[in-house]
Enzyme design. Structure first.
Site, PDB file in Angstrom:
ATOM      1  N   SER A 155       3.313  -0.428  -5.253  1.00  0.00           N
ATOM      2  CA  SER A 155       2.046  -1.158  -5.181  1.00  0.00           C
ATOM      3  C   SER A 155       1.441  -1.368  -6.562  1.00  0.00           C
ATOM      4  O   SER A 155       0.822  -2.403  -6.823  1.00  0.00           O
ATOM      5  CB  SER A 155       1.058  -0.426  -4.272  1.00  0.00           C
TER       6      SER A 155
ATOM      7  N   GLU B 239       3.405  -4.422   2.264  1.00  0.00           N
ATOM      8  CA  GLU B 239       3.425  -3.803   3.605  1.00  0.00           C
ATOM      9  C   GLU B 239       2.637  -4.660   4.600  1.00  0.00           C
ATOM     10  O   GLU B 239       1.695  -4.181   5.241  1.00  0.00           O
ATOM     11  CB  GLU B 239       2.838  -2.388   3.545  1.00  0.00           C
TER      12      GLU B 239
ATOM     13  N   GLY C 192       4.470   6.686  -3.451  1.00  0.00           N
ATOM     14  CA  GLY C 192       4.211   7.167  -4.805  1.00  0.00           C
ATOM     15  C   GLY C 192       5.232   6.739  -5.833  1.00  0.00           C
ATOM     16  O   GLY C 192       5.170   7.168  -6.986  1.00  0.00           O
ATOM     17  N   SER C 193       6.152   5.853  -5.449  1.00  0.00           N
ATOM     18  CA  SER C 193       7.209   5.435  -6.377  1.00  0.00           C
ATOM     19  C   SER C 193       6.737   4.387  -7.377  1.00  0.00           C
ATOM     20  O   SER C 193       7.430   4.111  -8.355  1.00  0.00           O
ATOM     21  CB  SER C 193       8.410   4.891  -5.591  1.00  0.00           C
ATOM     22  N   GLY C 194       5.564   3.774  -7.131  1.00  0.00           N
ATOM     23  CA  GLY C 194       5.047   2.766  -8.058  1.00  0.00           C
ATOM     24  C   GLY C 194       5.121   1.344  -7.545  1.00  0.00           C
ATOM     25  O   GLY C 194       4.807   0.403  -8.280  1.00  0.00           O
TER      26      GLY C 194
ATOM     27  N   GLY D 258      10.856   1.774  -1.955  1.00  0.00           N
ATOM     28  CA  GLY D 258      10.710   3.052  -2.633  1.00  0.00           C
ATOM     29  C   GLY D 258       9.868   3.988  -1.795  1.00  0.00           C
ATOM     30  O   GLY D 258       9.093   3.565  -0.938  1.00  0.00           O
ATOM     31  N   HIS D 259      10.028   5.278  -2.053  1.00  0.00           N
ATOM     32  CA  HIS D 259       9.262   6.294  -1.347  1.00  0.00           C
ATOM     33  C   HIS D 259       7.790   6.183  -1.728  1.00  0.00           C
ATOM     34  O   HIS D 259       7.442   5.578  -2.744  1.00  0.00           O
ATOM     35  CB  HIS D 259       9.802   7.681  -1.719  1.00  0.00           C
TER      36      HIS D 259
END
EC number: 7.-.-.-
Length: 276
Positions: free
Chosen positions: A34, A158, A30-32, A27-28
């Site tokens: 983490s 990551e 800020g997509s949630g 996901g980009h």
């Protein structure tokens, strides 16, 4: 306290991950992604619904006595895991987790030796300060500390951040080998479409705090326009495939998820196994 500025980090999350699978959560920024992974071992607790891992259940609004069990079952390797190091020696650092869960000192130290070898480091490092090691060695020591707790689920946030291409491949290959050897359930949170394509059996696509799609890398990477709408790119090999198809007027049957896939398809094309 309610406020008009309230914003949900996650909502309508409903996902099931098979035991023993390798799943990439993409996901980009800020997509949630983490935020989701921090719920998996109870670092964050759900405000609605529940999280289940086998017989261990964490429910919203309840006192959950199973948090310790959950945290033993789910090991998280964060971005820059070397920042998690804190002990005087490598041996003490890797042993800390098992001892915290009640393992005897001698057993924890034996586990530390085994895990150090598993991540490709020599026992000669055991008595050294982890802060004297190279960046790559420190990262492997931190990973050994997570593995020493014998997790059933390994969550990778990551894990190759800051590494050069060679270092990234070495670490990702190591995780894949550990996944296969230990029959782990592995969840990779990544921005890298190449890593998701190369290693994952399944992918979960997140956008603006919810799950937009899930499926195999093959199926999802065929949805180029939808992926772009979620702020995601395609792997470089698939971009190359599209340029090649346009230039040669051919259509390959399968998406080229990896460099090896691309090489095999091109070889077959020019050896006449595929017709223009």
């Amino acid at each position: 306290m309610k406020t008009p500025f309230e914003r949900l980090a996650l909502y309508d999350i409903n996902a099931s991950i098979k035991e023993g699978s390798y799943v990439a959560v993409i996901g980009h920024t800020g997509s949630g992604k983490s935020t989701l992974l921090q719920h998996l071992n109870g670092l964050l607790k759900p405000t609605k619904g529940q999280i289940s891992l086998g017989s261990t259940v964490i429910q919203a609004g309840k006192k959950n006595k199973d948090l310790k069990k959950l945290r033993k079952k789910v090991g998280i390797v964060f971005q820059f895991p070397e920042h998690q190091l804190f002990e005087e020696t490598v041996l003490k650092d890797i042993s800390f987790g098992p001892m915290n869960f009640g393992v005897k000192k001698e057993d924890a130290e034996q586990k530390a030796r085994e895990m150090l070898q598993l991540v490709g480091l020599s026992e000669e490092l055991l008595d050294r300060s982890p802060f004297e090691l190279s960046g790559g060695q420190m990262r492997r020591v931190a990973i050994a500390g997570v593995l020493a707790m014998d997790p059933e689920v390994l969550v990778l946030d990551e894990p190759t951040a800051g590494l050069d291409p060679r270092g990234r491949k070495e670490i990702m290959d190591m995780f894949y080998e550990l996944h296969q050897r230990g029959n782990l359930t592995t969840i990779l949170v990544t921005h890298s479409m190449e890593d998701a394509a190369a290693y994952a059996d399944e992918m979960i696509v997140m956008h603006k705090g919810t799950i937009q799609a899930s499926g195999s890398p093959r199926d999802l990477f065929l949805k180029g326009e939808e992926m772009a709408g979620w702020g995601l790119d395609l792997p470089e090999t698939i971009k190359f495939q599209r340029h090649l198809e346009a230039a040669l007027g051919v259509r390959f049957n399968e998406p080229m998820l990896t460099i090896e896939d691309a090489a095999a398809e091109i070889r077959a094309l020019f050896q006449g196994e595929k017709t223009l």
